[in-house]
Design a protein around this motif. Structure first.
Motif, PDB file in Angstrom:
ATOM      1  N   GLY A 102      17.924  -3.710  -7.839  1.00 31.04           N
ATOM      2  CA  GLY A 102      18.032  -3.713  -9.533  1.00 31.04           C
ATOM      3  C   GLY A 102      17.586  -4.925 -10.154  1.00 31.04           C
ATOM      4  N   LEU A 103      17.167  -6.154  -9.497  1.00 30.63           N
ATOM      5  CA  LEU A 103      16.589  -7.248 -10.049  1.00 30.63           C
ATOM      6  C   LEU A 103      15.044  -7.115 -10.049  1.00 30.63           C
ATOM      7  CD1 LEU A 103      19.040  -9.997  -8.697  1.00 30.63           C
ATOM      8  CD2 LEU A 103      18.894  -9.267 -11.009  1.00 30.63           C
ATOM      9  N   ASP A 104      14.666  -6.063  -9.198  1.00 27.82           N
ATOM     10  CA  ASP A 104      12.964  -6.068  -8.972  1.00 27.82           C
ATOM     11  C   ASP A 104      12.625  -7.080  -8.195  1.00 27.82           C
ATOM     12  OD1 ASP A 104      10.759  -4.637  -9.166  1.00 27.82           O
ATOM     13  OD2 ASP A 104      10.062  -5.285 -10.985  1.00 27.82           O
ATOM     14  N   VAL A 105      13.417  -7.344  -7.200  1.00 29.29           N
ATOM     15  CA  VAL A 105      12.987  -8.598  -6.431  1.00 29.29           C
ATOM     16  C   VAL A 105      12.687  -8.199  -4.940  1.00 29.29           C
ATOM     17  CG1 VAL A 105      13.919 -10.974  -5.123  1.00 29.29           C
ATOM     18  CG2 VAL A 105      14.300 -10.239  -7.495  1.00 29.29           C
ATOM     19  N   PRO A 106      11.500  -7.769  -4.661  1.00 24.12           N
ATOM     20  CA  PRO A 106      11.113  -7.090  -3.196  1.00 24.12           C
ATOM     21  C   PRO A 106      11.464  -8.235  -2.086  1.00 24.12           C
ATOM     22  CG  PRO A 106       9.178  -7.876  -4.478  1.00 24.12           C
ATOM     23  CD  PRO A 106      10.336  -8.058  -5.296  1.00 24.12           C
ATOM     24  N   GLY A 107      11.324  -9.298  -2.342  1.00 29.64           N
ATOM     25  CA  GLY A 107      11.459 -10.452  -1.317  1.00 29.64           C
ATOM     26  C   GLY A 107      12.102 -12.026  -1.903  1.00 29.64           C
ATOM     27  N   ALA A 108      12.698 -12.779  -1.232  1.00 28.09           N
ATOM     28  CA  ALA A 108      13.329 -13.803  -1.723  1.00 28.09           C
ATOM     29  C   ALA A 108      13.701 -14.796  -0.474  1.00 28.09           C
ATOM     30  CB  ALA A 108      14.674 -13.764  -2.534  1.00 28.09           C
ATOM     31  N   ASP A 109      13.722 -16.284  -0.867  1.00 30.27           N
ATOM     32  CA  ASP A 109      14.277 -17.104   0.054  1.00 30.27           C
ATOM     33  C   ASP A 109      15.809 -16.973  -0.446  1.00 30.27           C
ATOM     34  OD1 ASP A 109      11.795 -18.122   0.990  1.00 30.27           O
ATOM     35  OD2 ASP A 109      11.567 -19.530  -0.879  1.00 30.27           O
ATOM     36  N   PHE A 110      16.505 -17.361   0.787  1.00 31.14           N
ATOM     37  CA  PHE A 110      17.902 -17.227   0.635  1.00 31.14           C
ATOM     38  C   PHE A 110      18.626 -18.579   0.989  1.00 31.14           C
ATOM     39  CE2 PHE A 110      17.121 -12.884   0.586  1.00 31.14           C
ATOM     40  CZ  PHE A 110      18.207 -12.277  -0.119  1.00 31.14           C
ATOM     41  N   CYS A 111      19.923 -19.053   0.261  1.00 31.86           N
ATOM     42  CA  CYS A 111      20.504 -20.268   0.769  1.00 31.86           C
ATOM     43  C   CYS A 111      22.159 -19.688   0.703  1.00 31.86           C
ATOM     44  CB  CYS A 111      20.314 -21.325  -0.316  1.00 31.86           C
ATOM     45  SG  CYS A 111      21.425 -22.509   0.104  1.00 31.86           S
TER      46      CYS A 111
END
Length: 296
Positions: free
Chosen positions: A120-129
């Motif tokens: 929904g955010l159009d975020v295919p990949g990210a770093d996570f914390c």
């Protein structure tokens, strides 16, 4: 999947007090915050976003009952370094996400919800914390969707590398008994501070109000990842542990993390308690997380 009908977050005086406290803490973020919402099959998810919109996404997952407003001492540093910070209110937890749709139906449903939020955010990949329970979710998500997780920072994560202290489970038991009051939550937090720096009073009150007066779903949990599963983890990992954590033995957790993930960065931050780590430990946490993220 079964349906779940939740009362509106503002349908009672206690919930309204909680939301006022939430907004007051969010107003303390020293950067402009954009309130985003994503509708999934489970309900509406709130994401508090800051930083450049074209920056590398950094998804923040809070601990149980903490809300995404928790990150007031961290978000500005990470956004200021060029990251697009996406602080998520966990669905079904106190916060501005509303679980008025399908039940999560266990760990696969929880991870599927996070898939839908990123879509929904159009975020295919990210770093996570992730902090505490949010660390467990972040680790499980990295195992579930390795192509979507770049780097993984875990802040005193629970049930990831070692179990809880037996005494902790006895201390937390009253939180699950009838008669939920803010005083009970405050007493629990104060007892868990371990003699370290005091919790931020605004966040402490927000947690207490959410515990006592906010509609919440049953917490979705699961077992610790097995050593075999951990060996499949593709993402680089940073684990920062609270030296005064009473939830688990930080030395034991550090040893277990190093054994399970020999290439991971692991450090214990002294004189800070489990719940206070993102706040009281912010200068060191912010620096270490930024150094770790910059390696990518």
């Amino acid at each position: 999947m079964s349906a779940r009908t939740a009362p509106s977050p503002a349908s009672s005086v206690p919930a309204a007090r909680f939301l006022a406290a939430y907004d007051a803490l969010l107003a303390r973020w020293p950067v402009p915050v954009e309130a985003l919402t994503v509708r999934t099959a489970h309900g509406t998810t709130r994401i508090n976003a800051c930083g450049p919109r074209d920056g590398r996404p950094l998804v923040l997952l809070h601990g149980g009952g903490a809300t995404s407003a928790l990150w007031f001492a961290n978000a500005a540093a990470w956004a200021g370094a060029g990251h697009r910070v996406l602080a998520v209110d966990l669905i079904g937890d106190p916060g501005r996400s509303v679980h008025d749709g399908a039940a999560l139906d266990g760990v696969p449903g929880l991870l599927g919800w996070l898939d839908a939020v990123l879509d929904g955010l159009d975020v295919p990949g990210a770093d996570f914390c992730g902090h505490s329970y949010g660390g467990w979710i972040a680790l499980e998500y990295a195992l579930h969707a390795p192509d979507r997780v770049g780097r993984l920072a875990l802040l005193d994560p629970t049930q990831c590398f070692a179990g809880f202290r037996p005494g902790y489970l006895l201390r937390v038991l009253p939180l699950f008994l009838p008669g939920r009051t803010p005083a009970r939550a405050r007493a629990y937090l104060d007892g868990e501070s371990g003699g370290g720096p005091r919790l931020d009073p605004d966040w402490r009150e927000l947690y207490a109000l959410g515990y006592a007066g906010f509609p919440a779903s049953r917490v979705v949990t699961g077992p610790r990842p097995s050593p075999e599963r951990l060996r499949t983890l593709a993402a680089p990992v940073l684990t920062l542990l609270a030296g005064r954590s009473r939830a688990h033995d930080p030395v034991r957790v550090a040893e277990a993390a190093r054994h399970a993930l020999p290439s991971a960065e692991v450090a214990i931050l002294p004189d800070v308690a489990h719940h206070a780590l993102p706040m009281a430990g912010a200068p060191e946490v912010n620096r270490r997380v930024l150094d770790f993220l910059s390696q990518g």
